[in-house]
Design an enzyme around this catalytic site. Structure first.
Site, mmCIF file in Angstrom:
data_model
loop_
_atom_site.group_PDB
_atom_site.id
_atom_site.type_symbol
_atom_site.label_atom_id
_atom_site.label_comp_id
_atom_site.label_asym_id
_atom_site.label_seq_id
_atom_site.Cartn_x
_atom_site.Cartn_y
_atom_site.Cartn_z
ATOM 1 N N SER A 145 0.856 -1.191 0.000
ATOM 2 C CA SER A 145 0.000 0.000 0.000
ATOM 3 C C SER A 145 0.885 1.232 0.000
ATOM 4 O O SER A 145 2.056 1.163 0.420
ATOM 5 C CB SER A 145 -0.883 -0.006 1.255
ATOM 6 O OG SER A 145 -1.484 1.249 1.481
ATOM 7 N N TYR A 158 -2.069 -1.187 10.291
ATOM 8 C CA TYR A 158 -2.147 -1.510 8.860
ATOM 9 C C TYR A 158 -0.915 -0.987 8.133
ATOM 10 O O TYR A 158 -0.273 -1.703 7.356
ATOM 11 C CB TYR A 158 -3.419 -0.883 8.279
ATOM 12 C CG TYR A 158 -3.540 -0.958 6.772
ATOM 13 C CD1 TYR A 158 -4.065 -2.087 6.159
ATOM 14 C CD2 TYR A 158 -3.157 0.117 5.976
ATOM 15 C CE1 TYR A 158 -4.195 -2.151 4.782
ATOM 16 C CE2 TYR A 158 -3.280 0.063 4.601
ATOM 17 C CZ TYR A 158 -3.804 -1.068 4.007
ATOM 18 O OH TYR A 158 -3.929 -1.131 2.631
#
Length: 255
Positions: A145, A158
């Site tokens: 990401s 995350y």
């Protein structure tokens, strides 16, 4: 000058989290490029729907109903499927996020995100490499990401896991290059997925996203499927240890 093709004909690819969003787009694009696909996800109905789509493209599709945290079961099932053929491509796509501020993160949230996004990706990569080593070739692709590169306002755990995937990609590429195994990663920004669906309904939130995106739009799923096919194909044979950010330019800013 010879340009290597993006052909995946008769390759066997595994995609975790392969029934929704990015994972589904990658799984279907691999079938379109000629690969047989194993998709792993929790919902039987969603697995069967993607299986029907892939088989409609004339390719074989195997489904494994499992949470990626149960990687012992997944490895056993893949072992059965690959008993008579090589494993060529493995995509660690399955992931999740709990958007808690750092002061609010619980141990339960921590464990769930770490095990889903990072621990499973490592041990499934390890398994894939053991199989690929026997075939003397393979492509492993980790879906990271922009949060692995650039600070996010919430979702610290995350972001930590996605940063770990980028570093894991480098280390595994270094160790496994001698086996002719390429390990790369893709770092998406915002795409229409189940993780972003509610966020993308908030006009103010979307406006903030676009302010941070030089191309001034949300990505289309086909635009992440393309890099995934590239990294799985002969066209990327001399690329390893890299992360391609598919982000409309967001990481240019670095904020």
């Amino acid at each position: 000058m010879y340009l290597p093709g993006f052909d995946l004909k008769d390759k066997l690819a595994v995609v975790t989290g392969g029934t929704k969003g990015i994972g589904k787009a990658i799984a279907v694009s691999y079938a379109e490029a000629g690969a047989d696909v194993i998709i792993i996800a929790r919902s039987e109905d969603e697995l069967l729907a993607v299986k029907e789509t892939i088989e409609g493209l004339g390719r074989n599709c195997h489904i494994i109903q499992s949470d990626v945290k149960d990687y012992t079961y997944i490895k056993a099932e893949v072992e059965k499927i690959t008993a008579t053929r090589n494993l060529d491509i493995w995509v660690n796509n399955a992931g999740m996020n709990i958007r808690s501020e750092a002061l609010e993160v619980s141990e339960e949230e921590w464990e769930t995100i770490i095990q889903t996004n990072m621990k499973s990706a490592f041990f499934l990569s390890q398994f894939a490499a053991q199989k690929m080593k026997d075939g003397e070739q393979g492509k492993i692709i980790n879906i990271s990401s922009v949060g692995g590169h650039t600070a996010l306002r919430t979702g610290v755990v995350y972001a930590m896991t996605k940063s770990a995937l980028i570093q894991m990609t480098k280390n595994l590429a270094l160790e496994w290059g001698k086996y002719n195994i390429n390990v790369n990663a893709i770092g998406p920004w915002y795409f229409p997925t189940s993780l972003t669906e509610k966020l993308l309904q908030d006009e103010a939130y979307v406006s903030d996203i676009l302010d941070r995106t030089p191309l001034k739009r949300i990505g289309n799923l086909s635009e992440i499927a393309g890099p995934a096919v590239f990294l799985a194909s002969p066209a990327s044979d001399y690329i390893t240890g890299q992360t391609i950010f598919v982000d409309g330019g967001m990481t240019i800013y670095g904020f």
